[in-house]
Structures are given as C-alpha cells and as structure tokens.
Design a protein around this motif. Structure first.
Motif, PDB file in Angstrom:
ATOM      1  N   GLY A 441      20.545  68.954  45.540  1.00 28.85           N
ATOM      2  CA  GLY A 441      21.497  69.801  46.244  1.00 28.85           C
ATOM      3  C   GLY A 441      22.875  69.089  46.161  1.00 28.85           C
ATOM      4  N   PRO A 442      23.934  69.937  46.577  1.00 29.48           N
ATOM      5  CA  PRO A 442      25.290  69.722  46.354  1.00 29.48           C
ATOM      6  C   PRO A 442      25.991  68.242  46.957  1.00 29.48           C
ATOM      7  N   ASN A 443      25.399  67.926  48.183  1.00 27.76           N
ATOM      8  CA  ASN A 443      25.810  66.823  48.844  1.00 27.76           C
ATOM      9  C   ASN A 443      24.790  65.735  48.739  1.00 27.76           C
ATOM     10  N   SER A 444      23.757  65.576  47.649  1.00 29.44           N
ATOM     11  CA  SER A 444      22.917  64.569  47.621  1.00 29.44           C
ATOM     12  C   SER A 444      23.426  63.391  47.247  1.00 29.44           C
ATOM     13  N   CYS A 445      24.501  63.266  46.662  1.00 29.14           N
ATOM     14  CA  CYS A 445      25.397  61.985  46.205  1.00 29.14           C
ATOM     15  C   CYS A 445      26.241  61.734  47.094  1.00 29.14           C
ATOM     16  N   SER A 446      26.051  60.182  47.843  1.00 28.08           N
ATOM     17  CA  SER A 446      26.976  59.910  48.647  1.00 28.08           C
ATOM     18  C   SER A 446      28.266  60.083  48.250  1.00 28.08           C
ATOM     19  N   ASP A 447      29.328  60.642  49.209  1.00 28.67           N
ATOM     20  CA  ASP A 447      30.655  60.854  48.832  1.00 28.67           C
ATOM     21  C   ASP A 447      31.011  61.415  47.219  1.00 28.67           C
ATOM     22  N   ARG A 448      29.836  62.191  47.077  1.00 27.76           N
ATOM     23  CA  ARG A 448      29.853  63.071  45.712  1.00 27.76           C
ATOM     24  C   ARG A 448      29.972  62.076  44.557  1.00 27.76           C
ATOM     25  N   GLY A 449      29.290  60.580  44.639  1.00 29.18           N
ATOM     26  CA  GLY A 449      29.521  59.763  43.811  1.00 29.18           C
ATOM     27  C   GLY A 449      28.252  59.977  42.622  1.00 29.18           C
ATOM     28  N   CYS A 450      28.566  61.293  41.914  1.00 30.44           N
ATOM     29  CA  CYS A 450      27.749  61.537  40.779  1.00 30.44           C
ATOM     30  C   CYS A 450      28.239  62.591  40.089  1.00 30.44           C
ATOM     31  N   ASP A 451      27.735  62.877  38.795  1.00 26.72           N
ATOM     32  CA  ASP A 451      28.370  64.072  38.081  1.00 26.72           C
ATOM     33  C   ASP A 451      27.034  65.153  37.510  1.00 26.72           C
ATOM     34  N   ASN A 465      31.693  67.605  52.794  1.00 22.64           N
ATOM     35  CA  ASN A 465      30.358  68.082  52.547  1.00 22.64           C
ATOM     36  C   ASN A 465      30.400  69.512  52.316  1.00 22.64           C
ATOM     37  N   PHE A 466      29.607  70.144  51.246  1.00 22.25           N
ATOM     38  CA  PHE A 466      29.793  71.535  50.912  1.00 22.25           C
ATOM     39  C   PHE A 466      28.902  72.360  52.136  1.00 22.25           C
ATOM     40  N   PRO A 467      29.617  73.348  52.454  1.00 22.97           N
ATOM     41  CA  PRO A 467      28.518  74.184  53.460  1.00 22.97           C
ATOM     42  C   PRO A 467      27.856  75.214  52.493  1.00 22.97           C
ATOM     43  N   TYR A 468      28.208  75.392  51.109  1.00 25.06           N
ATOM     44  CA  TYR A 468      27.411  75.958  50.152  1.00 25.06           C
ATOM     45  C   TYR A 468      28.232  75.720  49.146  1.00 25.06           C
ATOM     46  N   LEU A 469      27.747  76.077  47.873  1.00 24.64           N
ATOM     47  CA  LEU A 469      28.336  75.885  46.362  1.00 24.64           C
ATOM     48  C   LEU A 469      27.910  76.720  45.482  1.00 24.64           C
ATOM     49  N   VAL A 470      29.031  77.988  45.553  1.00 28.13           N
ATOM     50  CA  VAL A 470      28.464  78.920  44.454  1.00 28.13           C
ATOM     51  C   VAL A 470      28.603  78.349  43.040  1.00 28.13           C
ATOM     52  N   THR A 471      27.568  78.359  42.299  1.00 28.46           N
ATOM     53  CA  THR A 471      27.689  77.773  41.019  1.00 28.46           C
ATOM     54  C   THR A 471      28.396  78.975  40.023  1.00 28.46           C
ATOM     55  N   PRO A 472      28.913  78.565  38.962  1.00 28.31           N
ATOM     56  CA  PRO A 472      29.145  79.606  37.709  1.00 28.31           C
ATOM     57  C   PRO A 472      28.219  80.358  37.476  1.00 28.31           C
ATOM     58  N   ASP A 473      26.832  79.636  37.189  1.00 26.53           N
ATOM     59  CA  ASP A 473      25.674  80.560  36.633  1.00 26.53           C
ATOM     60  C   ASP A 473      25.232  81.555  37.657  1.00 26.53           C
ATOM     61  N   SER A 474      25.332  81.060  38.881  1.00 23.98           N
ATOM     62  CA  SER A 474      24.693  82.183  39.778  1.00 23.98           C
ATOM     63  C   SER A 474      25.715  83.453  39.993  1.00 23.98           C
ATOM     64  N   ALA A 475      27.067  82.921  39.946  1.00 25.45           N
ATOM     65  CA  ALA A 475      28.036  83.980  39.996  1.00 25.45           C
ATOM     66  C   ALA A 475      28.072  84.940  38.773  1.00 25.45           C
TER      67      ALA A 475
END
Length: 872
Positions: A441-451, A465-475
């Motif tokens: 999930g896009p918000n799974s890493c606390s304060d986005r502390g991962c890559d 926190n992302f309300p949603y995240l459109v990935t390049p793959d999906s778009a």
C-alpha cells in the motif's frame, strides 16, 4: 507542572568561535571570518509596516486584554502528543481563542485522511511558472484551513540545496536563490490568500540531515556533544542563503521556523545575529519566529535572541519539561524577560493570525495526527479526553486536476531523438519497480520511509498520506488499451532473464522507470540517513537502464528522484532515445507522465538544478563523518556563493545537463534583445530610529496569582502549562541558584526597550529590506518565435554578469513561461531591480552596485544564452 532548572532557562545564547578540535590554522581563519556577533535588543513590531497595519491594530486590541499567563500560553507549545496537531500552542478560553494548530507539510496535510498529495516544491519549481506556484500554494492553504490548521509548516527555502545529496532538497525549490525566492514568495501568497498562515523554513543553513541534531546523530552511533555548525560568511549569507527569505518576508509571510543546526557555532533558534539582526531588523520581518521541534536550547536567551514561539513546547519529546511555560512566567515576573518582549511575542503571533483573515471564533480542529481512528483520546500521550478526534473531512475539492497539471508541466524532457511523443505504439513494454505499486500500500511505510514501488514522495515530516496513487503502470496500460497497443510490464529491477526476453522482441518501445529517494534524518532507508549516500540510481537502476538499452533500440528512461542523479554511463547511448526527469510528482504520478509521453502536454519543465558528470563535479558534499572530535561538527561553506551552476561555470567542471535546461516537442528562436533604462533615482540608506517598545499594561507580581488552579480543571500528564507548581519562585523554578539577575546571564542591551537606530539596509516600514532595493533599473525585452509545428511553452531566462572578479560568471535574475502558437512570435519581458544588480558590501553593511561592467543575457538555460547586451 515540571520545570527545567533556571540555569538552563537563562543560559546564554551568545555565539562563540571556540574549541575547534583538530582544525588547521587555515580552517580556523575561515571560521573566524564566519562570525555571528551578538545583536540586541530583539526588534519589536512596526505598527505602520506595509501589509501589516490592519493586522497590528487587531492584534494590539487582542493582546492588550491578555494576562501574563495567557501570553505565555500563546507562545509556548503544549507538548509532544499533547493534543491533535504535530504542534499546538495554548488556548485563551476567556476570549474564545482555541489552541493554534501548527502542522506539516510541504506536500500536503501530514497524517490525515481525505487530503491531497501535491508535487514537491522542487518539481513545481521546474515549471518556472509563477502562476502554478501560487495555485499550488492556494490549494494547499485551502486544504489546511479545511482541517482546522492555523499554520502550515512550509514552504521551504532551507535547505536551498547546497549539496545535491541533501536529504530534504526536494521539499524546497532550487539551489538558485532567485528561483527559490520566486517559489517561496508565490507559495506563501497562495497559502495566506487561502486563509492559512505560511511558515518559511528552515532558517537558516540547514543544508544536510547528518548531525542536524546531536541526539539524532547519537542514535546512529556518532559521539558528538552538539549539533553541526554551518559556518557561513556575511557575503555568502546575504547573496545566497538569505536572499529567498527576503522574498518570503516581502511576500508577507506570517511565521518563520528557525532550524536545528548551529550557524557559526550558535544555535539558530538562539542566534541573535540571525533572528534579531538579519531577519527582524534588516529584513523587517513582522511575523513570529517559531522553533523547529526541539530546536530550542535555552529559555531567556532564546527569548532575548528573538524566538517568539517554542514548538512543540517540551525540551525533549514527552518529558513534560519546558524552557518556557512556567519558566517564562517566572522570567517575566522577575524581570529577566522584559514585559515588552513577551508582549511583542504575543503581538507578532496574533498579527500573523489576523493578517490572513482569521477571526477569534475559528472552527475546531477536525483531525488527529496521532491516529486515524474516529474516536480516541484528544490528549494522546496522557490517554485523556476520549471523544471523536477525526471527522474525516474531505478537503481535496478538484485539486487532483491541478496536481496532474503541475506534475506534467514540471516534468523535464532531457533527451529526445524523435521517439516522443508516443503515437499509438504497436508494443509498449514498461520496466522497473518504479513503474508499479508498493505491494503493501502507498501509505504502508511510516512517513514514507521506504522505496517500494513508484516514487511519488520523499520521506520524513514533509510527507502526507496518499488518498490514492496512480502508478505509471496503471496509467500507461489504460492509454495502451485505449489505443489498441500491445502492453506488458515487468515491475521489478531484478528479473534480467524475463526483461531481456520481453524487450528483445520486435516493435518494442521500452520505457524504463528508475528512481533515487531521500528524506529527513530520523529515518534511515538502506543506509541513507536522510541524506543520500551517493548520486546513483537506487535498486540497481543504472544496470537496469544499461541492460534494457543494450537489448532494445528504442529505450525511454523516466527518472523519479529528489535531485540530480548520475547518468554519465548511459545517457549518450544511441539506444536511449529519450530521458525525462519527473521529479516527485505526487498522487497523479502515472497520469502526469502519460500526458507528457503521449504529447497531451508539450513538456516545458526546466531543470531546477545541474546534472553533473560526477559526484565530485559539484564541488560540495554532505559532511558524513564528524570532524571536531566530540564537539559540534564543523561544516565550512568555504565555496561561498558558488554552488550548482555557479560552481560548474567557475570551475569549468563537466556536466551533462545544465541548470534551466529542458526540451520541448517544438522549437524556438530568440532575437531582438532590447534594454531600456529606468529613471529610478538614487539609493537612499535608511536613517532614523524606531519608536519605544510598546507594552500593554501592568500585571500582578503576586506569585500566588500564578499557581496552577487545580480547583478549575485537572492536570493533564506531560501537558505544558504557564502556571507555577507553588508560590515559592525558587521551588517553582526547580533551580537551586534561582534569583540571579538577567545582567549575569544575558548580553548587554538584551532587555533595552528604548528607541533603536534603523539599519541603513533596512526598510522603513517596508518588509524585505530597504524599499529602494526593489526599484526597477532596467527593463529587458526579446522576441521568441515558435519555429516548430506544434504549440508549446517556452521558458526564456534572464541571466546577469555582475562583472566582479569574485562574482559568478552569470546568475539567474528573471524568467517567464510563454505559450506560443506555431510560426508566431511573442515578447519576453523581464526586469532588473537594484537588488539584482548589487553585491553585499561587508564593510558598509549594505547592498552596493559596483563599478564593474554588467552584462545581461537572455536564453533558454544557464549555458545556452543566445542574446546579450552591456548595461550602461
């Protein structure tokens, strides 16, 4: 209430240059020049300051009603995790003022839900578009206001980006002070027009995460006693690091956050030279200065040095101890902190409050940073006050459309041999983990502390926190399906066999997504302690690009990163047909890059930094190892103003793509440069004195009037109050040496409220400095023709050679974004102010236009300057 000892409260904030272990004589000489002389008293507000007069009247009427306890409550944070926001000051229930909410972040409301995630400041700066910068600020201010936030903790001009590895560079705008100055000013205007107070941060010299806080560094195993000192000389301070903060003050910013680091061996939040002299005196800042979280190290000394609000209030998280609170009450009662100083603190806070249109009866805070649960304790650390804490208010409006536009227009086309824009490719193959989702999930890493997955945000307190995240793959898949293209993706960097089998097929257009991340120092991602360890791509990204391009003759590379990366090994391959930098794009990432790749948006992003050929080619770097024994690490800014393109021009070091560079799907030509001199009159140094420091009434000196009113309300665990535990001052202070006077602890004039002389470089009621600095001296015009077949936006840039032996070759001074139809010509119009043409004179202590010949250039980047003229 707990109290720190009064010695800590009184401890001098005077700067010092001392005890630099293991330094060479040459280093000591440099550091001695980077001095930070004491400056007292702290300037008080000017009732007639431009843009502040109406707010001053309202603030004076409000503050004149306050008791001493209420003033202290307004200036002191209530403590870490004590209420709903990341920081809150005390309330004034008697007058209907709820607690003020200070909250992150530079890309959206942190830790909330139903909020937007905007592109980073750096990505937005790449648009070189004042209007878009302001629109982004306004939308962020709207969302913050909708959540009940009083002060949005941004935008960022520190770090400016001295070293490309700097972990939080992406939160700011650019290593160029003019671009950052425009970025911060337009963002502030937008945020405050929306009814939220903006906070310009971090003031100043906060250019790396390593050693910014001694405690944080100790957690990584470093044995240092004090935080890093950024040693900056007077000329460099004015011509580079202070420049964008002057623009912030001129834009009317309501608050400024002082930084964690020391500057010239004095902590920024108690450095009287920085706060009293440069910010409040020279720049005429009328708002309030708040500390970064735990950046306050003294009590009376920081008050005398110009600090107006301490955040989050406790000396260290969850101690219940405070340098202010009880101690500030005692300090005013015993005369250590003069009455005019506490009055000025409160006045500045409330003037900023009223300036953005707020009224006393503000709606309540409707979210809780500490939990997304609907119900919970409003006093989180104490687990008290169980109630509804989150109302899940949706503040996003139609901001997704703006975010998509911002990220697309901030994308920089670095290379294109003709493969772009895409037009219904027969077979599209998308490669790389950066194209896909974080599987947790896009918000799974606390304060986005991962890559993990596509990089749309860096890490740290500057996140949301992302309300949603459109990935390049999906778009891209959706676009391919609409076009009838064949589409496959491999969303890992480590499946060489499968990737080779895919991209080696006939008719393949391969798009490789790679990234490089960074963030705040309290999070370590793969050994990157905030700052990047290097400038290479993450997760084997360089090998991924080289491999795919060796297998596929039409390889397009998309880079998501928090700054420049090294592309030397592969950028010039004939099989790499296009390269795009998409920065830190926010929630609409995939849609934005698809718009650019398919030509729905003709790219006009320009690189807000230089792409060097090697790490060493930048001439600056992060200090990764302490260099002063157990003392404060010393970071000498010995390069002066020569960072980024200024250094590359001076040293003639190799680069790949210069500052301001970017391609379009059409072409432009430049001609007909004209310079018109204005009749602006001479520069007039400011003279005269201020009025006497105002005070708003006497207060009781009977200590029994300040004891905690336990019969009125219960004590909340670890909550910071202005009250005393007991009516005995010595016991209340918890200091065995209580009773020593201010004269024994504070520098001369620290408590002097008499009229003070105005600096010649300061403005007389004109925030931003002497108003004559902003007189337009020259107007420059040039013709820009669209010589291609598509409508497009060009970004003409005005550079100036100041002509001095110690000046950069050229410096950016103005720019614009102009949309031009095919075959049509538009006029670029720019101006040069007196400040633009000046250098800081360290002897005169003012801006001076030198006698050196000055040359103006107009072109499409710092290295492509087609037109030039000598100024008369």
């Amino acid at each position: 209430m707990k109290s720190t000892g009064l010695l800590a409260f009184l401890a001098s904030g005077s700067p010092a240059i001392a005890g630099i272990v293991g330094a060479s004589p040459q280093q000591l000489d440099k550091r001695a020049l980077a001095s930070s002389d004491p400056f007292y008293p702290s300037p008080w507000m000017d009732p007639a300051a431009d843009g502040w007069a109406e707010a001053y009247v309202k603030a004076k009427a409000f503050v004149s009603q306050l008791t001493l306890l209420e003033k202290v409550n307004l200036t002191t944070g209530v403590g870490w995790e004590a209420e709903q926001c990341v920081g809150q000051s005390g309330s004034i229930p008697r007058l209907g003022l709820r607690s003020l909410c200070m909250h992150d972040s530079p890309v959206g409301v942190r830790g909330s839900d139903y909020n937007s995630v905007f592109p980073s400041g750096q990505t937005t700066a790449a648009t070189f578009d004042r209007n878009l910068l302001k629109k982004r600020g306004y939308a962020m201010g709207e969302e913050a206001k909708g959540k009940g936030i009083t002060v949005l903790l941004g935008p960022v001009a520190g770090p400016i980006g001295r070293a490309p590895e700097g972990g939080r560079n992406w939160e700011g705008f650019s290593p160029d002070p003019v671009l950052t100055g425009v970025g911060i000013a337009e963002t502030i205007t937008g945020i405050q027009d929306a009814g939220t107070i903006a906070c310009a941060k971090h003031f100043i010299g906060n250019e790396q995460e390593h050693f910014r806080q001694a405690g944080e560094a100790k957690g990584y195993g470093f044995k240092i006693a004090e935080s890093l000192s950024s040693n900056i000389d007077d000329k460099t301070m004015h011509e580079l690091y202070l420049w964008p903060f002057a623009d912030a003050v001129r834009a009317g910013v309501g608050s400024v956050m002082c930084s964690y680091n020391q500057v010239n061996n004095s902590y920024a939040c108690q450095n009287s030279k920085l706060i009293n002299d440069l910010l409040k005196n020279e720049l005429g800042f009328q708002g309030f200065v708040m500390s970064d979280w735990q950046a306050q190290h003294t009590g009376a000394a920081s008050a005398a040095a110009g600090l107006d609000m301490t955040m989050p209030g406790d000396t260290e998280f969850n101690t219940g101890l405070s340098f202010w609170g009880t101690n500030l009450t005692l300090g005013v009662l015993n005369g250590t902190v003069p009455e005019w100083r506490i009055d000025d603190m409160a006045l500045r806070i409330m003037a900023a409050y009223f300036k953005v249109g707020k009224t006393v009866d503000q709606p309540p805070i409707n979210f809780d940073f500490w939990s997304l649960d609907t119900y919970g304790p409003v006093h989180w650390v104490a687990k008290k006050g169980y109630q509804q804490i989150n109302f899940h208010v949706d503040v996003r409006a139609d901001h997704g459309t703006l975010i998509r536009e911002l990220a697309a227009k901030g994308t920089v086309l670095l290379k294109n041999t003709g493969s772009l824009p895409l037009n219904k490719p027969k077979f599209l193959a998308v490669i790389g983990a950066d194209a896909g989702p974080n599987l947790r999930g896009p918000n799974s890493c606390s304060d986005r502390g991962c890559d993990n997955g596509t990089l749309a945000m860096g890490w740290g307190s500057g996140t949301a926190n992302f309300p949603y995240l459109v990935t390049p793959d999906s778009a891209l898949q959706a676009q391919a399906l609409a076009d009838g293209s064949r589409y496959e993706s491999v969303l890992t960097n480590y499946a060489a066999t499968q990737i080779k089998a895919l991209v080696s097929q006939a008719n393949v257009t391969a798009i490789v997504f790679v990234n490089a991340d960074s963030g705040e120092g309290y999070i370590n991602v793969d050994g990157n302690e905030g700052d990047r360890k290097n400038l290479t791509l993450w997760a084997n990204g360089d090998d991924l690009v080289k491999n795919v391009s060796s297998w596929c003759s039409n390889t397009i590379v998309v880079i998501h990163s928090t700054g420049p990366v090294l592309v030397t090994d592969w950028y010039n391959s004939t099989n790499v047909t296009a390269i795009l930098w998409a920065g830190i794009p926010g929630q609409e990432s995939g849609n934005s890059i698809t718009d650019v790749l398919y030509g729905k948006v003709n790219p006009f992003g320009r690189s807000p930094f230089t792409w060097g050929a090697t790490r060493e080619s930048y001439g600056t770097d992060v200090l990764y190892t302490p260099n002063n024994g157990a003392g404060a690490p010393q970071q000498d800014f010995s390069e002066g103003v020569f960072i980024d393109y200024r250094y590359f021009d001076k040293a003639n070091t190799p680069l790949i793509y210069e500052f301001g560079y970017g391609l379009s799907y059409t072409t432009f030509s430049y001609s007909n440069l004209k310079v018109q001199k204005a009749n602006s009159g001479p520069y007039t140094p400011t003279t005269g004195k201020t009025a006497r420091a105002p005070t708003f009434g006497n207060f009781s000196t009977n200590l029994t009037d300040y004891v905690f009113p336990s019969d009125e309300f219960p004590y909340i665990y670890e909550y910071i109050y202005p009250y005393l535990n007991v009516s005995d001052a010595k016991k209340a202070s918890a200091d065995p040496q209580y009773g020593q006077t201010a004269a024994q602890f504070l520098p001369p004039n620290a408590t002097d409220g008499s009229p003070q002389p105005l600096l010649r470089s300061a403005g007389k009621s004109s925030p931003g400095g002497n108003s004559k600095l902003y007189d337009v001296l020259y107007t420059i015009t040039a013709d820009i023709k669209n010589t291609g077949s598509l409508a497009g936006d060009e970004v003409p840039q005005l550079y100036l050679s100041l002509g001095g032996a110690d000046d950069p070759k050229v410096v950016l001074r103005d720019f614009d974004r102009i949309r031009i139809q095919p075959g049509k010509t538009a006029q670029f119009r720019a101006t040069l102010t007196r400040r633009d043409l000046s250098n800081w004179d360290t002897t005169v202590q003012d801006w001076v236009v030198s006698n050196a010949t000055k040359t103006v250039y107009v072109g499409r980047s710092s290295r492509k300057l087609e037109l030039k003229a000598t100024l008369s």
